[in-house]
Write a protein that holds these residues in place. Structure first.
Motif, PDB file in Angstrom:
ATOM      1  N   ALA A  36     -67.713 -64.791 -14.379  1.00 36.14           N
ATOM      2  CA  ALA A  36     -67.092 -65.045 -13.081  1.00 36.14           C
ATOM      3  C   ALA A  36     -67.068 -66.522 -12.711  1.00 36.14           C
ATOM      4  O   ALA A  36     -66.392 -66.907 -11.758  1.00 36.14           O
ATOM      5  N   ARG A 416     -67.440 -65.990  -5.469  1.00 34.88           N
ATOM      6  CA  ARG A 416     -66.071 -65.488  -5.386  1.00 34.88           C
ATOM      7  C   ARG A 416     -66.063 -64.146  -4.645  1.00 34.88           C
ATOM      8  O   ARG A 416     -67.101 -63.495  -4.486  1.00 34.88           O
ATOM      9  N   GLU A 417     -64.872 -63.719  -4.235  1.00 32.54           N
ATOM     10  CA  GLU A 417     -64.745 -62.446  -3.539  1.00 32.54           C
ATOM     11  C   GLU A 417     -64.928 -61.263  -4.471  1.00 32.54           C
ATOM     12  O   GLU A 417     -65.234 -60.155  -4.024  1.00 32.54           O
ATOM     13  N   ASP A 418     -64.732 -61.484  -5.770  1.00 35.85           N
ATOM     14  CA  ASP A 418     -64.839 -60.392  -6.728  1.00 35.85           C
ATOM     15  C   ASP A 418     -65.597 -60.884  -7.957  1.00 35.85           C
ATOM     16  O   ASP A 418     -65.760 -62.090  -8.162  1.00 35.85           O
ATOM     17  N   ILE A 419     -66.069 -59.961  -8.757  1.00 38.25           N
ATOM     18  CA  ILE A 419     -66.761 -60.275 -10.007  1.00 38.25           C
ATOM     19  C   ILE A 419     -65.891 -59.820 -11.160  1.00 38.25           C
ATOM     20  O   ILE A 419     -65.531 -58.640 -11.251  1.00 38.25           O
ATOM     21  N   SER A 420     -65.537 -60.736 -12.016  1.00 37.73           N
ATOM     22  CA  SER A 420     -64.676 -60.406 -13.147  1.00 37.73           C
ATOM     23  C   SER A 420     -65.447 -59.646 -14.212  1.00 37.73           C
ATOM     24  O   SER A 420     -66.685 -59.674 -14.267  1.00 37.73           O
ATOM     25  N   GLU A 421     -64.711 -58.967 -15.066  1.00 37.15           N
ATOM     26  CA  GLU A 421     -65.320 -58.205 -16.148  1.00 37.15           C
ATOM     27  C   GLU A 421     -66.014 -59.162 -17.128  1.00 37.15           C
ATOM     28  O   GLU A 421     -65.537 -60.274 -17.371  1.00 37.15           O
TER      29      GLU A 421
END
Length: 430
Positions: A36, A416-421
């Motif tokens: 991320a 970040r707003e999201d966590i990537s794979e």
């Protein structure tokens, strides 16, 4: 952007500018890792083993070992997890007795240090509370292992924060297993008003270590100024390029200024890299704004009459106007100059992710050509799928062995707003 060094020292490895155009012969998966945001991983290669230190898919600091003549990995996880800070670089080294040393996950934080009990068995990694001086190990950043001219293991780091930190060196005694301060004082003193950001020391021809740095007044990256230089044979006694001894700690008023780039002049830390021309003369690659306000690559070379400065790019309309704190998503990376034959100098850079080679006349430093460059990440592009918005990062050991993994770029050390794979960390073999 806050090193090295190689400051983030490993940042330079992310662009992996050097290397032949031929693709590597083999790759193998090591693990699934945190993706991320970018944070430097570490690679150590010995005659018998390959060791990799990284943050796994759950952000946990992990060390893996594989024999050079085998294909199985031994894994060990320790009690440290990274957050969102791209400064939490991992440093790793193997000493003369085979003991593995790992230091990581520090940005103005207390020491996070592990080492093995039983040679290179990573399963014996254990935390060490104090390295050499507990009083100087409370606000540590930019861990770097290197070796002195006799091959002894050295560790350096910044004590303190951006704008008011000092550079500390320790030396390891494998006979006792203890670290001792290498210097009686910090190498450089910002006098509580500034700090120095180093790239190096770099061992060059003739047995000299060369060190280049900038000074920064505050955590704002735009306040870098005054490209500086010092050299040493033993990392203890330092001098100017003309042989004048420097009294430690080096302060701004006493430093050898290579180029008096002002605050806001377009020069950034980590992008001041030592190299050498065909005659073995020391050079420093860096960038700053030209008279038109565009960002350009410059090369400084030490000659008999002093430092010679040459603008070696002529980019129209390209201006990297950085500023603020936190880890930047950098638009420009530089490497140290190196000989190309006997009459040319090669300066490799990456601009907005694209590698560029600047070829110079060794006598005059005039630019002969600007051509597309090569880098390991480019050579791997057809073999590794990189998710949209990600960058392929690499770390190389100099023999052709490397690691590669994809991440999102730095995000000024913010969540970040999201966590990537997670992505796959791969070993790359020549």
């Amino acid at each position: 952007m806050k090193r090295a060094g190689r400051a983030l020292l490993a940042i330079a490895a992310m662009v992996a500018l050097a290397g032949a155009a031929a693709p590597p012969s083999g790759m193998e998966a090591i693990d699934r890792v945190w993706s991320a945001h970018y944070v430097p991983f570490a690679l150590a290669v010995t005659d018998r083993a390959i060791l990799v230190a990284y943050y796994d898919a759950n952000r946990q600091l992990t060390v893996a070992r594989r024999p050079r003549d085998g294909s199985y990995w031994t894994y060990h996880k320790v009690d440290s997890w990274t957050g969102w800070d791209s400064h939490n670089a991992i440093a790793m080294a193997v000493d003369a007795a085979g003991v593995v040393h790992v230091i990581a996950n520090m940005h103005n934080d207390p020491l996070v240090y592990y080492r093995t009990n039983d040679g290179g068995d990573v399963r014996t990694l254990h935390r060490v509370a104090v390295m050499a001086d507990a009083g100087l190990e409370r606000r540590m950043t930019y861990p770097v292992f290197l070796r002195d001219a006799d091959g002894r293991l050295i560790f350096k780091y910044r004590d303190g924060g951006s704008g008011n930190g000092n550079e500390i060196y320790n030396r390891y005694d494998p006979a006792t297993g203890n670290w001792q301060p290498l210097l009686a004082t910090p190498l450089v003193d910002g006098e509580g008003q500034r700090n120095a950001y180093f790239v190096g020391p770099t061992l060059g021809p003739g047995g000299w270590f060369h060190l280049a740095w900038v000074w920064r007044e505050t955590p704002d990256a735009a306040t870098n100024h005054d490209l500086s230089y010092a050299r040493s044979r033993d990392l203890i006694r330092w001098e100017r390029s003309d042989g004048t001894p420097l009294r430690l700690p080096i302060r701004l008023a006493d430093a050898e200024i290579v180029d008096p780039v002002p605050v806001g002049g377009g020069m950034i830390n980590n992008n001041t890299v030592v190299g050498f021309d065909p005659a073995g003369r020391v050079t420093i690659t860096y960038h700053k704004f030209d008279a038109a306000g565009d960002t350009q690559i410059f090369l400084a070379r030490r000659e008999p009459g002093g430092w010679r400065h040459a603008q070696v790019s002529d980019w129209q309309g390209f201006r990297w106007d950085f500023g603020g704190g936190g880890s930047l998503d950098s638009r420009l990376f530089v490497t140290g100059a190196k000989p190309e034959g006997t009459d040319r100098v090669l300066v490799s850079v990456a601009r907005d992710g694209q590698p560029i080679d600047l070829v110079l006349d060794a006598a005059t430093l005039a630019r002969i050509e600007e051509r597309p460059g090569t880098r390991l990440a480019t050579r791997l592009a057809g073999s590794i799928a990189v998710p949209p918005g990600n960058v392929l990062n690499t770390v190389e050991d100099g023999s052709g062995i490397a690691i590669a993994w994809a991440t999102l770029p730095p995000n000024r050390d913010l969540a970040r707003e999201d966590i990537s794979e997670p992505t796959v960390l791969r070993l790359v073999m020549p």
